[in-house]
Enzyme design. Sequence first.
Site, PDB file in Angstrom:
ATOM      1  CG  ASP A 147       0.790   4.955   9.184  1.00 24.89           C
ATOM      2  OD1 ASP A 147       0.840   4.903   7.936  1.00 24.89           O
ATOM      3  OD2 ASP A 147       1.708   4.546   9.903  1.00 24.89           O
ATOM      4  CB  VAL A 148      -1.654   6.196   4.048  1.00 24.94           C
ATOM      5  CG1 VAL A 148      -2.175   7.613   4.033  1.00 24.94           C
ATOM      6  CG2 VAL A 148      -0.153   6.126   3.826  1.00 24.94           C
TER       7      VAL A 148
ATOM      8  CE  LYS B 248       6.183   7.231  -4.631  1.00 28.30           C
ATOM      9  NZ  LYS B 248       4.955   7.909  -4.146  1.00 28.30           N
TER      10      LYS B 248
ATOM     11  CB  ILE C   2       4.069  17.404  -3.275  1.00 25.79           C
ATOM     12  CG1 ILE C   2       5.424  17.638  -3.952  1.00 25.79           C
ATOM     13  CG2 ILE C   2       2.995  17.149  -4.333  1.00 25.79           C
ATOM     14  CD1 ILE C   2       5.967  16.425  -4.692  1.00 25.79           C
TER      15      ILE C   2
ATOM     16  NE  ARG D 274       3.648   8.787   9.021  1.00 23.48           N
ATOM     17  CZ  ARG D 274       4.832   8.214   8.798  1.00 23.48           C
ATOM     18  NH1 ARG D 274       5.071   7.004   9.269  1.00 23.48           N
ATOM     19  NH2 ARG D 274       5.763   8.841   8.105  1.00 23.48           N
TER      20      ARG D 274
ATOM     21  CG  ASN E  51       1.203  13.991  -1.537  1.00 23.55           C
ATOM     22  OD1 ASN E  51       2.039  14.160  -2.416  1.00 23.55           O
ATOM     23  ND2 ASN E  51       1.410  14.365  -0.276  1.00 23.55           N
TER      24      ASN E  51
ATOM     25  CE1 TYR F 224       9.408   7.054  -2.998  1.00 21.92           C
ATOM     26  CE2 TYR F 224      10.716   7.280  -5.008  1.00 21.92           C
ATOM     27  CZ  TYR F 224       9.747   7.763  -4.137  1.00 21.92           C
ATOM     28  OH  TYR F 224       9.111   8.949  -4.415  1.00 21.92           O
TER      29      TYR F 224
END
Length: 253
Positions: free
Chosen positions: A60-61, A155, A19, A39, A86, A151
């Site tokens: 790396d976020v 989100k 995406i 990454r 994203n 997860y």
Amino acid sequence: MSGLPHSPHALVTGGGRGIGRAIAASLVGAGAIVTVLGRNAASLAEAVDAGAAHFAAVADVSDETSLKAAISEASARQPIDILIANAGSAESAPFAKSDAALFARMMDVNFMGVVHAVRAVLPGMKDRPYGRIVAVASTAGLKGYAYVSAYSAAKHAVIGLVRSLAIEMAGSNVTVNAVCPGFTDTDLVAGSIENIMNKTGRSREQAIAEFAKHNPQGRLIAPQEVADAVLWLCGDGAGAITGQAIAVAGGEV
């Protein structure tokens, strides 16, 4: 569709594949200067070589220090007008087997990764004449699914952040939104399809159907469909759209 302002600088985290790459390419096509961050240096370089982005940054976020340094370097080329948060990852397990470490991993990448990116770009964005922040969340941020409680929780947190930050930024020229794709035809889902095939002996078509059954249209979402929604939110004509969580999911939610 109203277009983008003249040559804005867009930063797309997780922009080397799936995406993120589709979003980056769409922004390039609309006239943005695009930096992809992630990454995997090889996939980022491939995106740049293919014309899906102009620049790449490796970070790396979930590591605030390295992410801030990479964004600072990108901003030095041109101030960042658009942030597409994203980057993400998904792990599945029954809740009884989802330990604290699993929850921490999901929160670090999927939620704190958004927080770190926004914190890095917002000071320079909020006083500029135009700014767009779009988080790529998930339908798992709007509803629950079995076996992905960590997860889904992460989100849901992203959407809460978006709604709150949008109100804080309403007096500026910055809008803050989320897009929430359903199961999308990416390598991430492809890996899950392979797992189903290996564990159950089902065919690829049967494994894909396990994901497609959630979508009333009976299919996986295409990455470009998500990118189209993001591009609209980044355009001049979406200035009144903020604090929204827009599902791209064929009517699932």
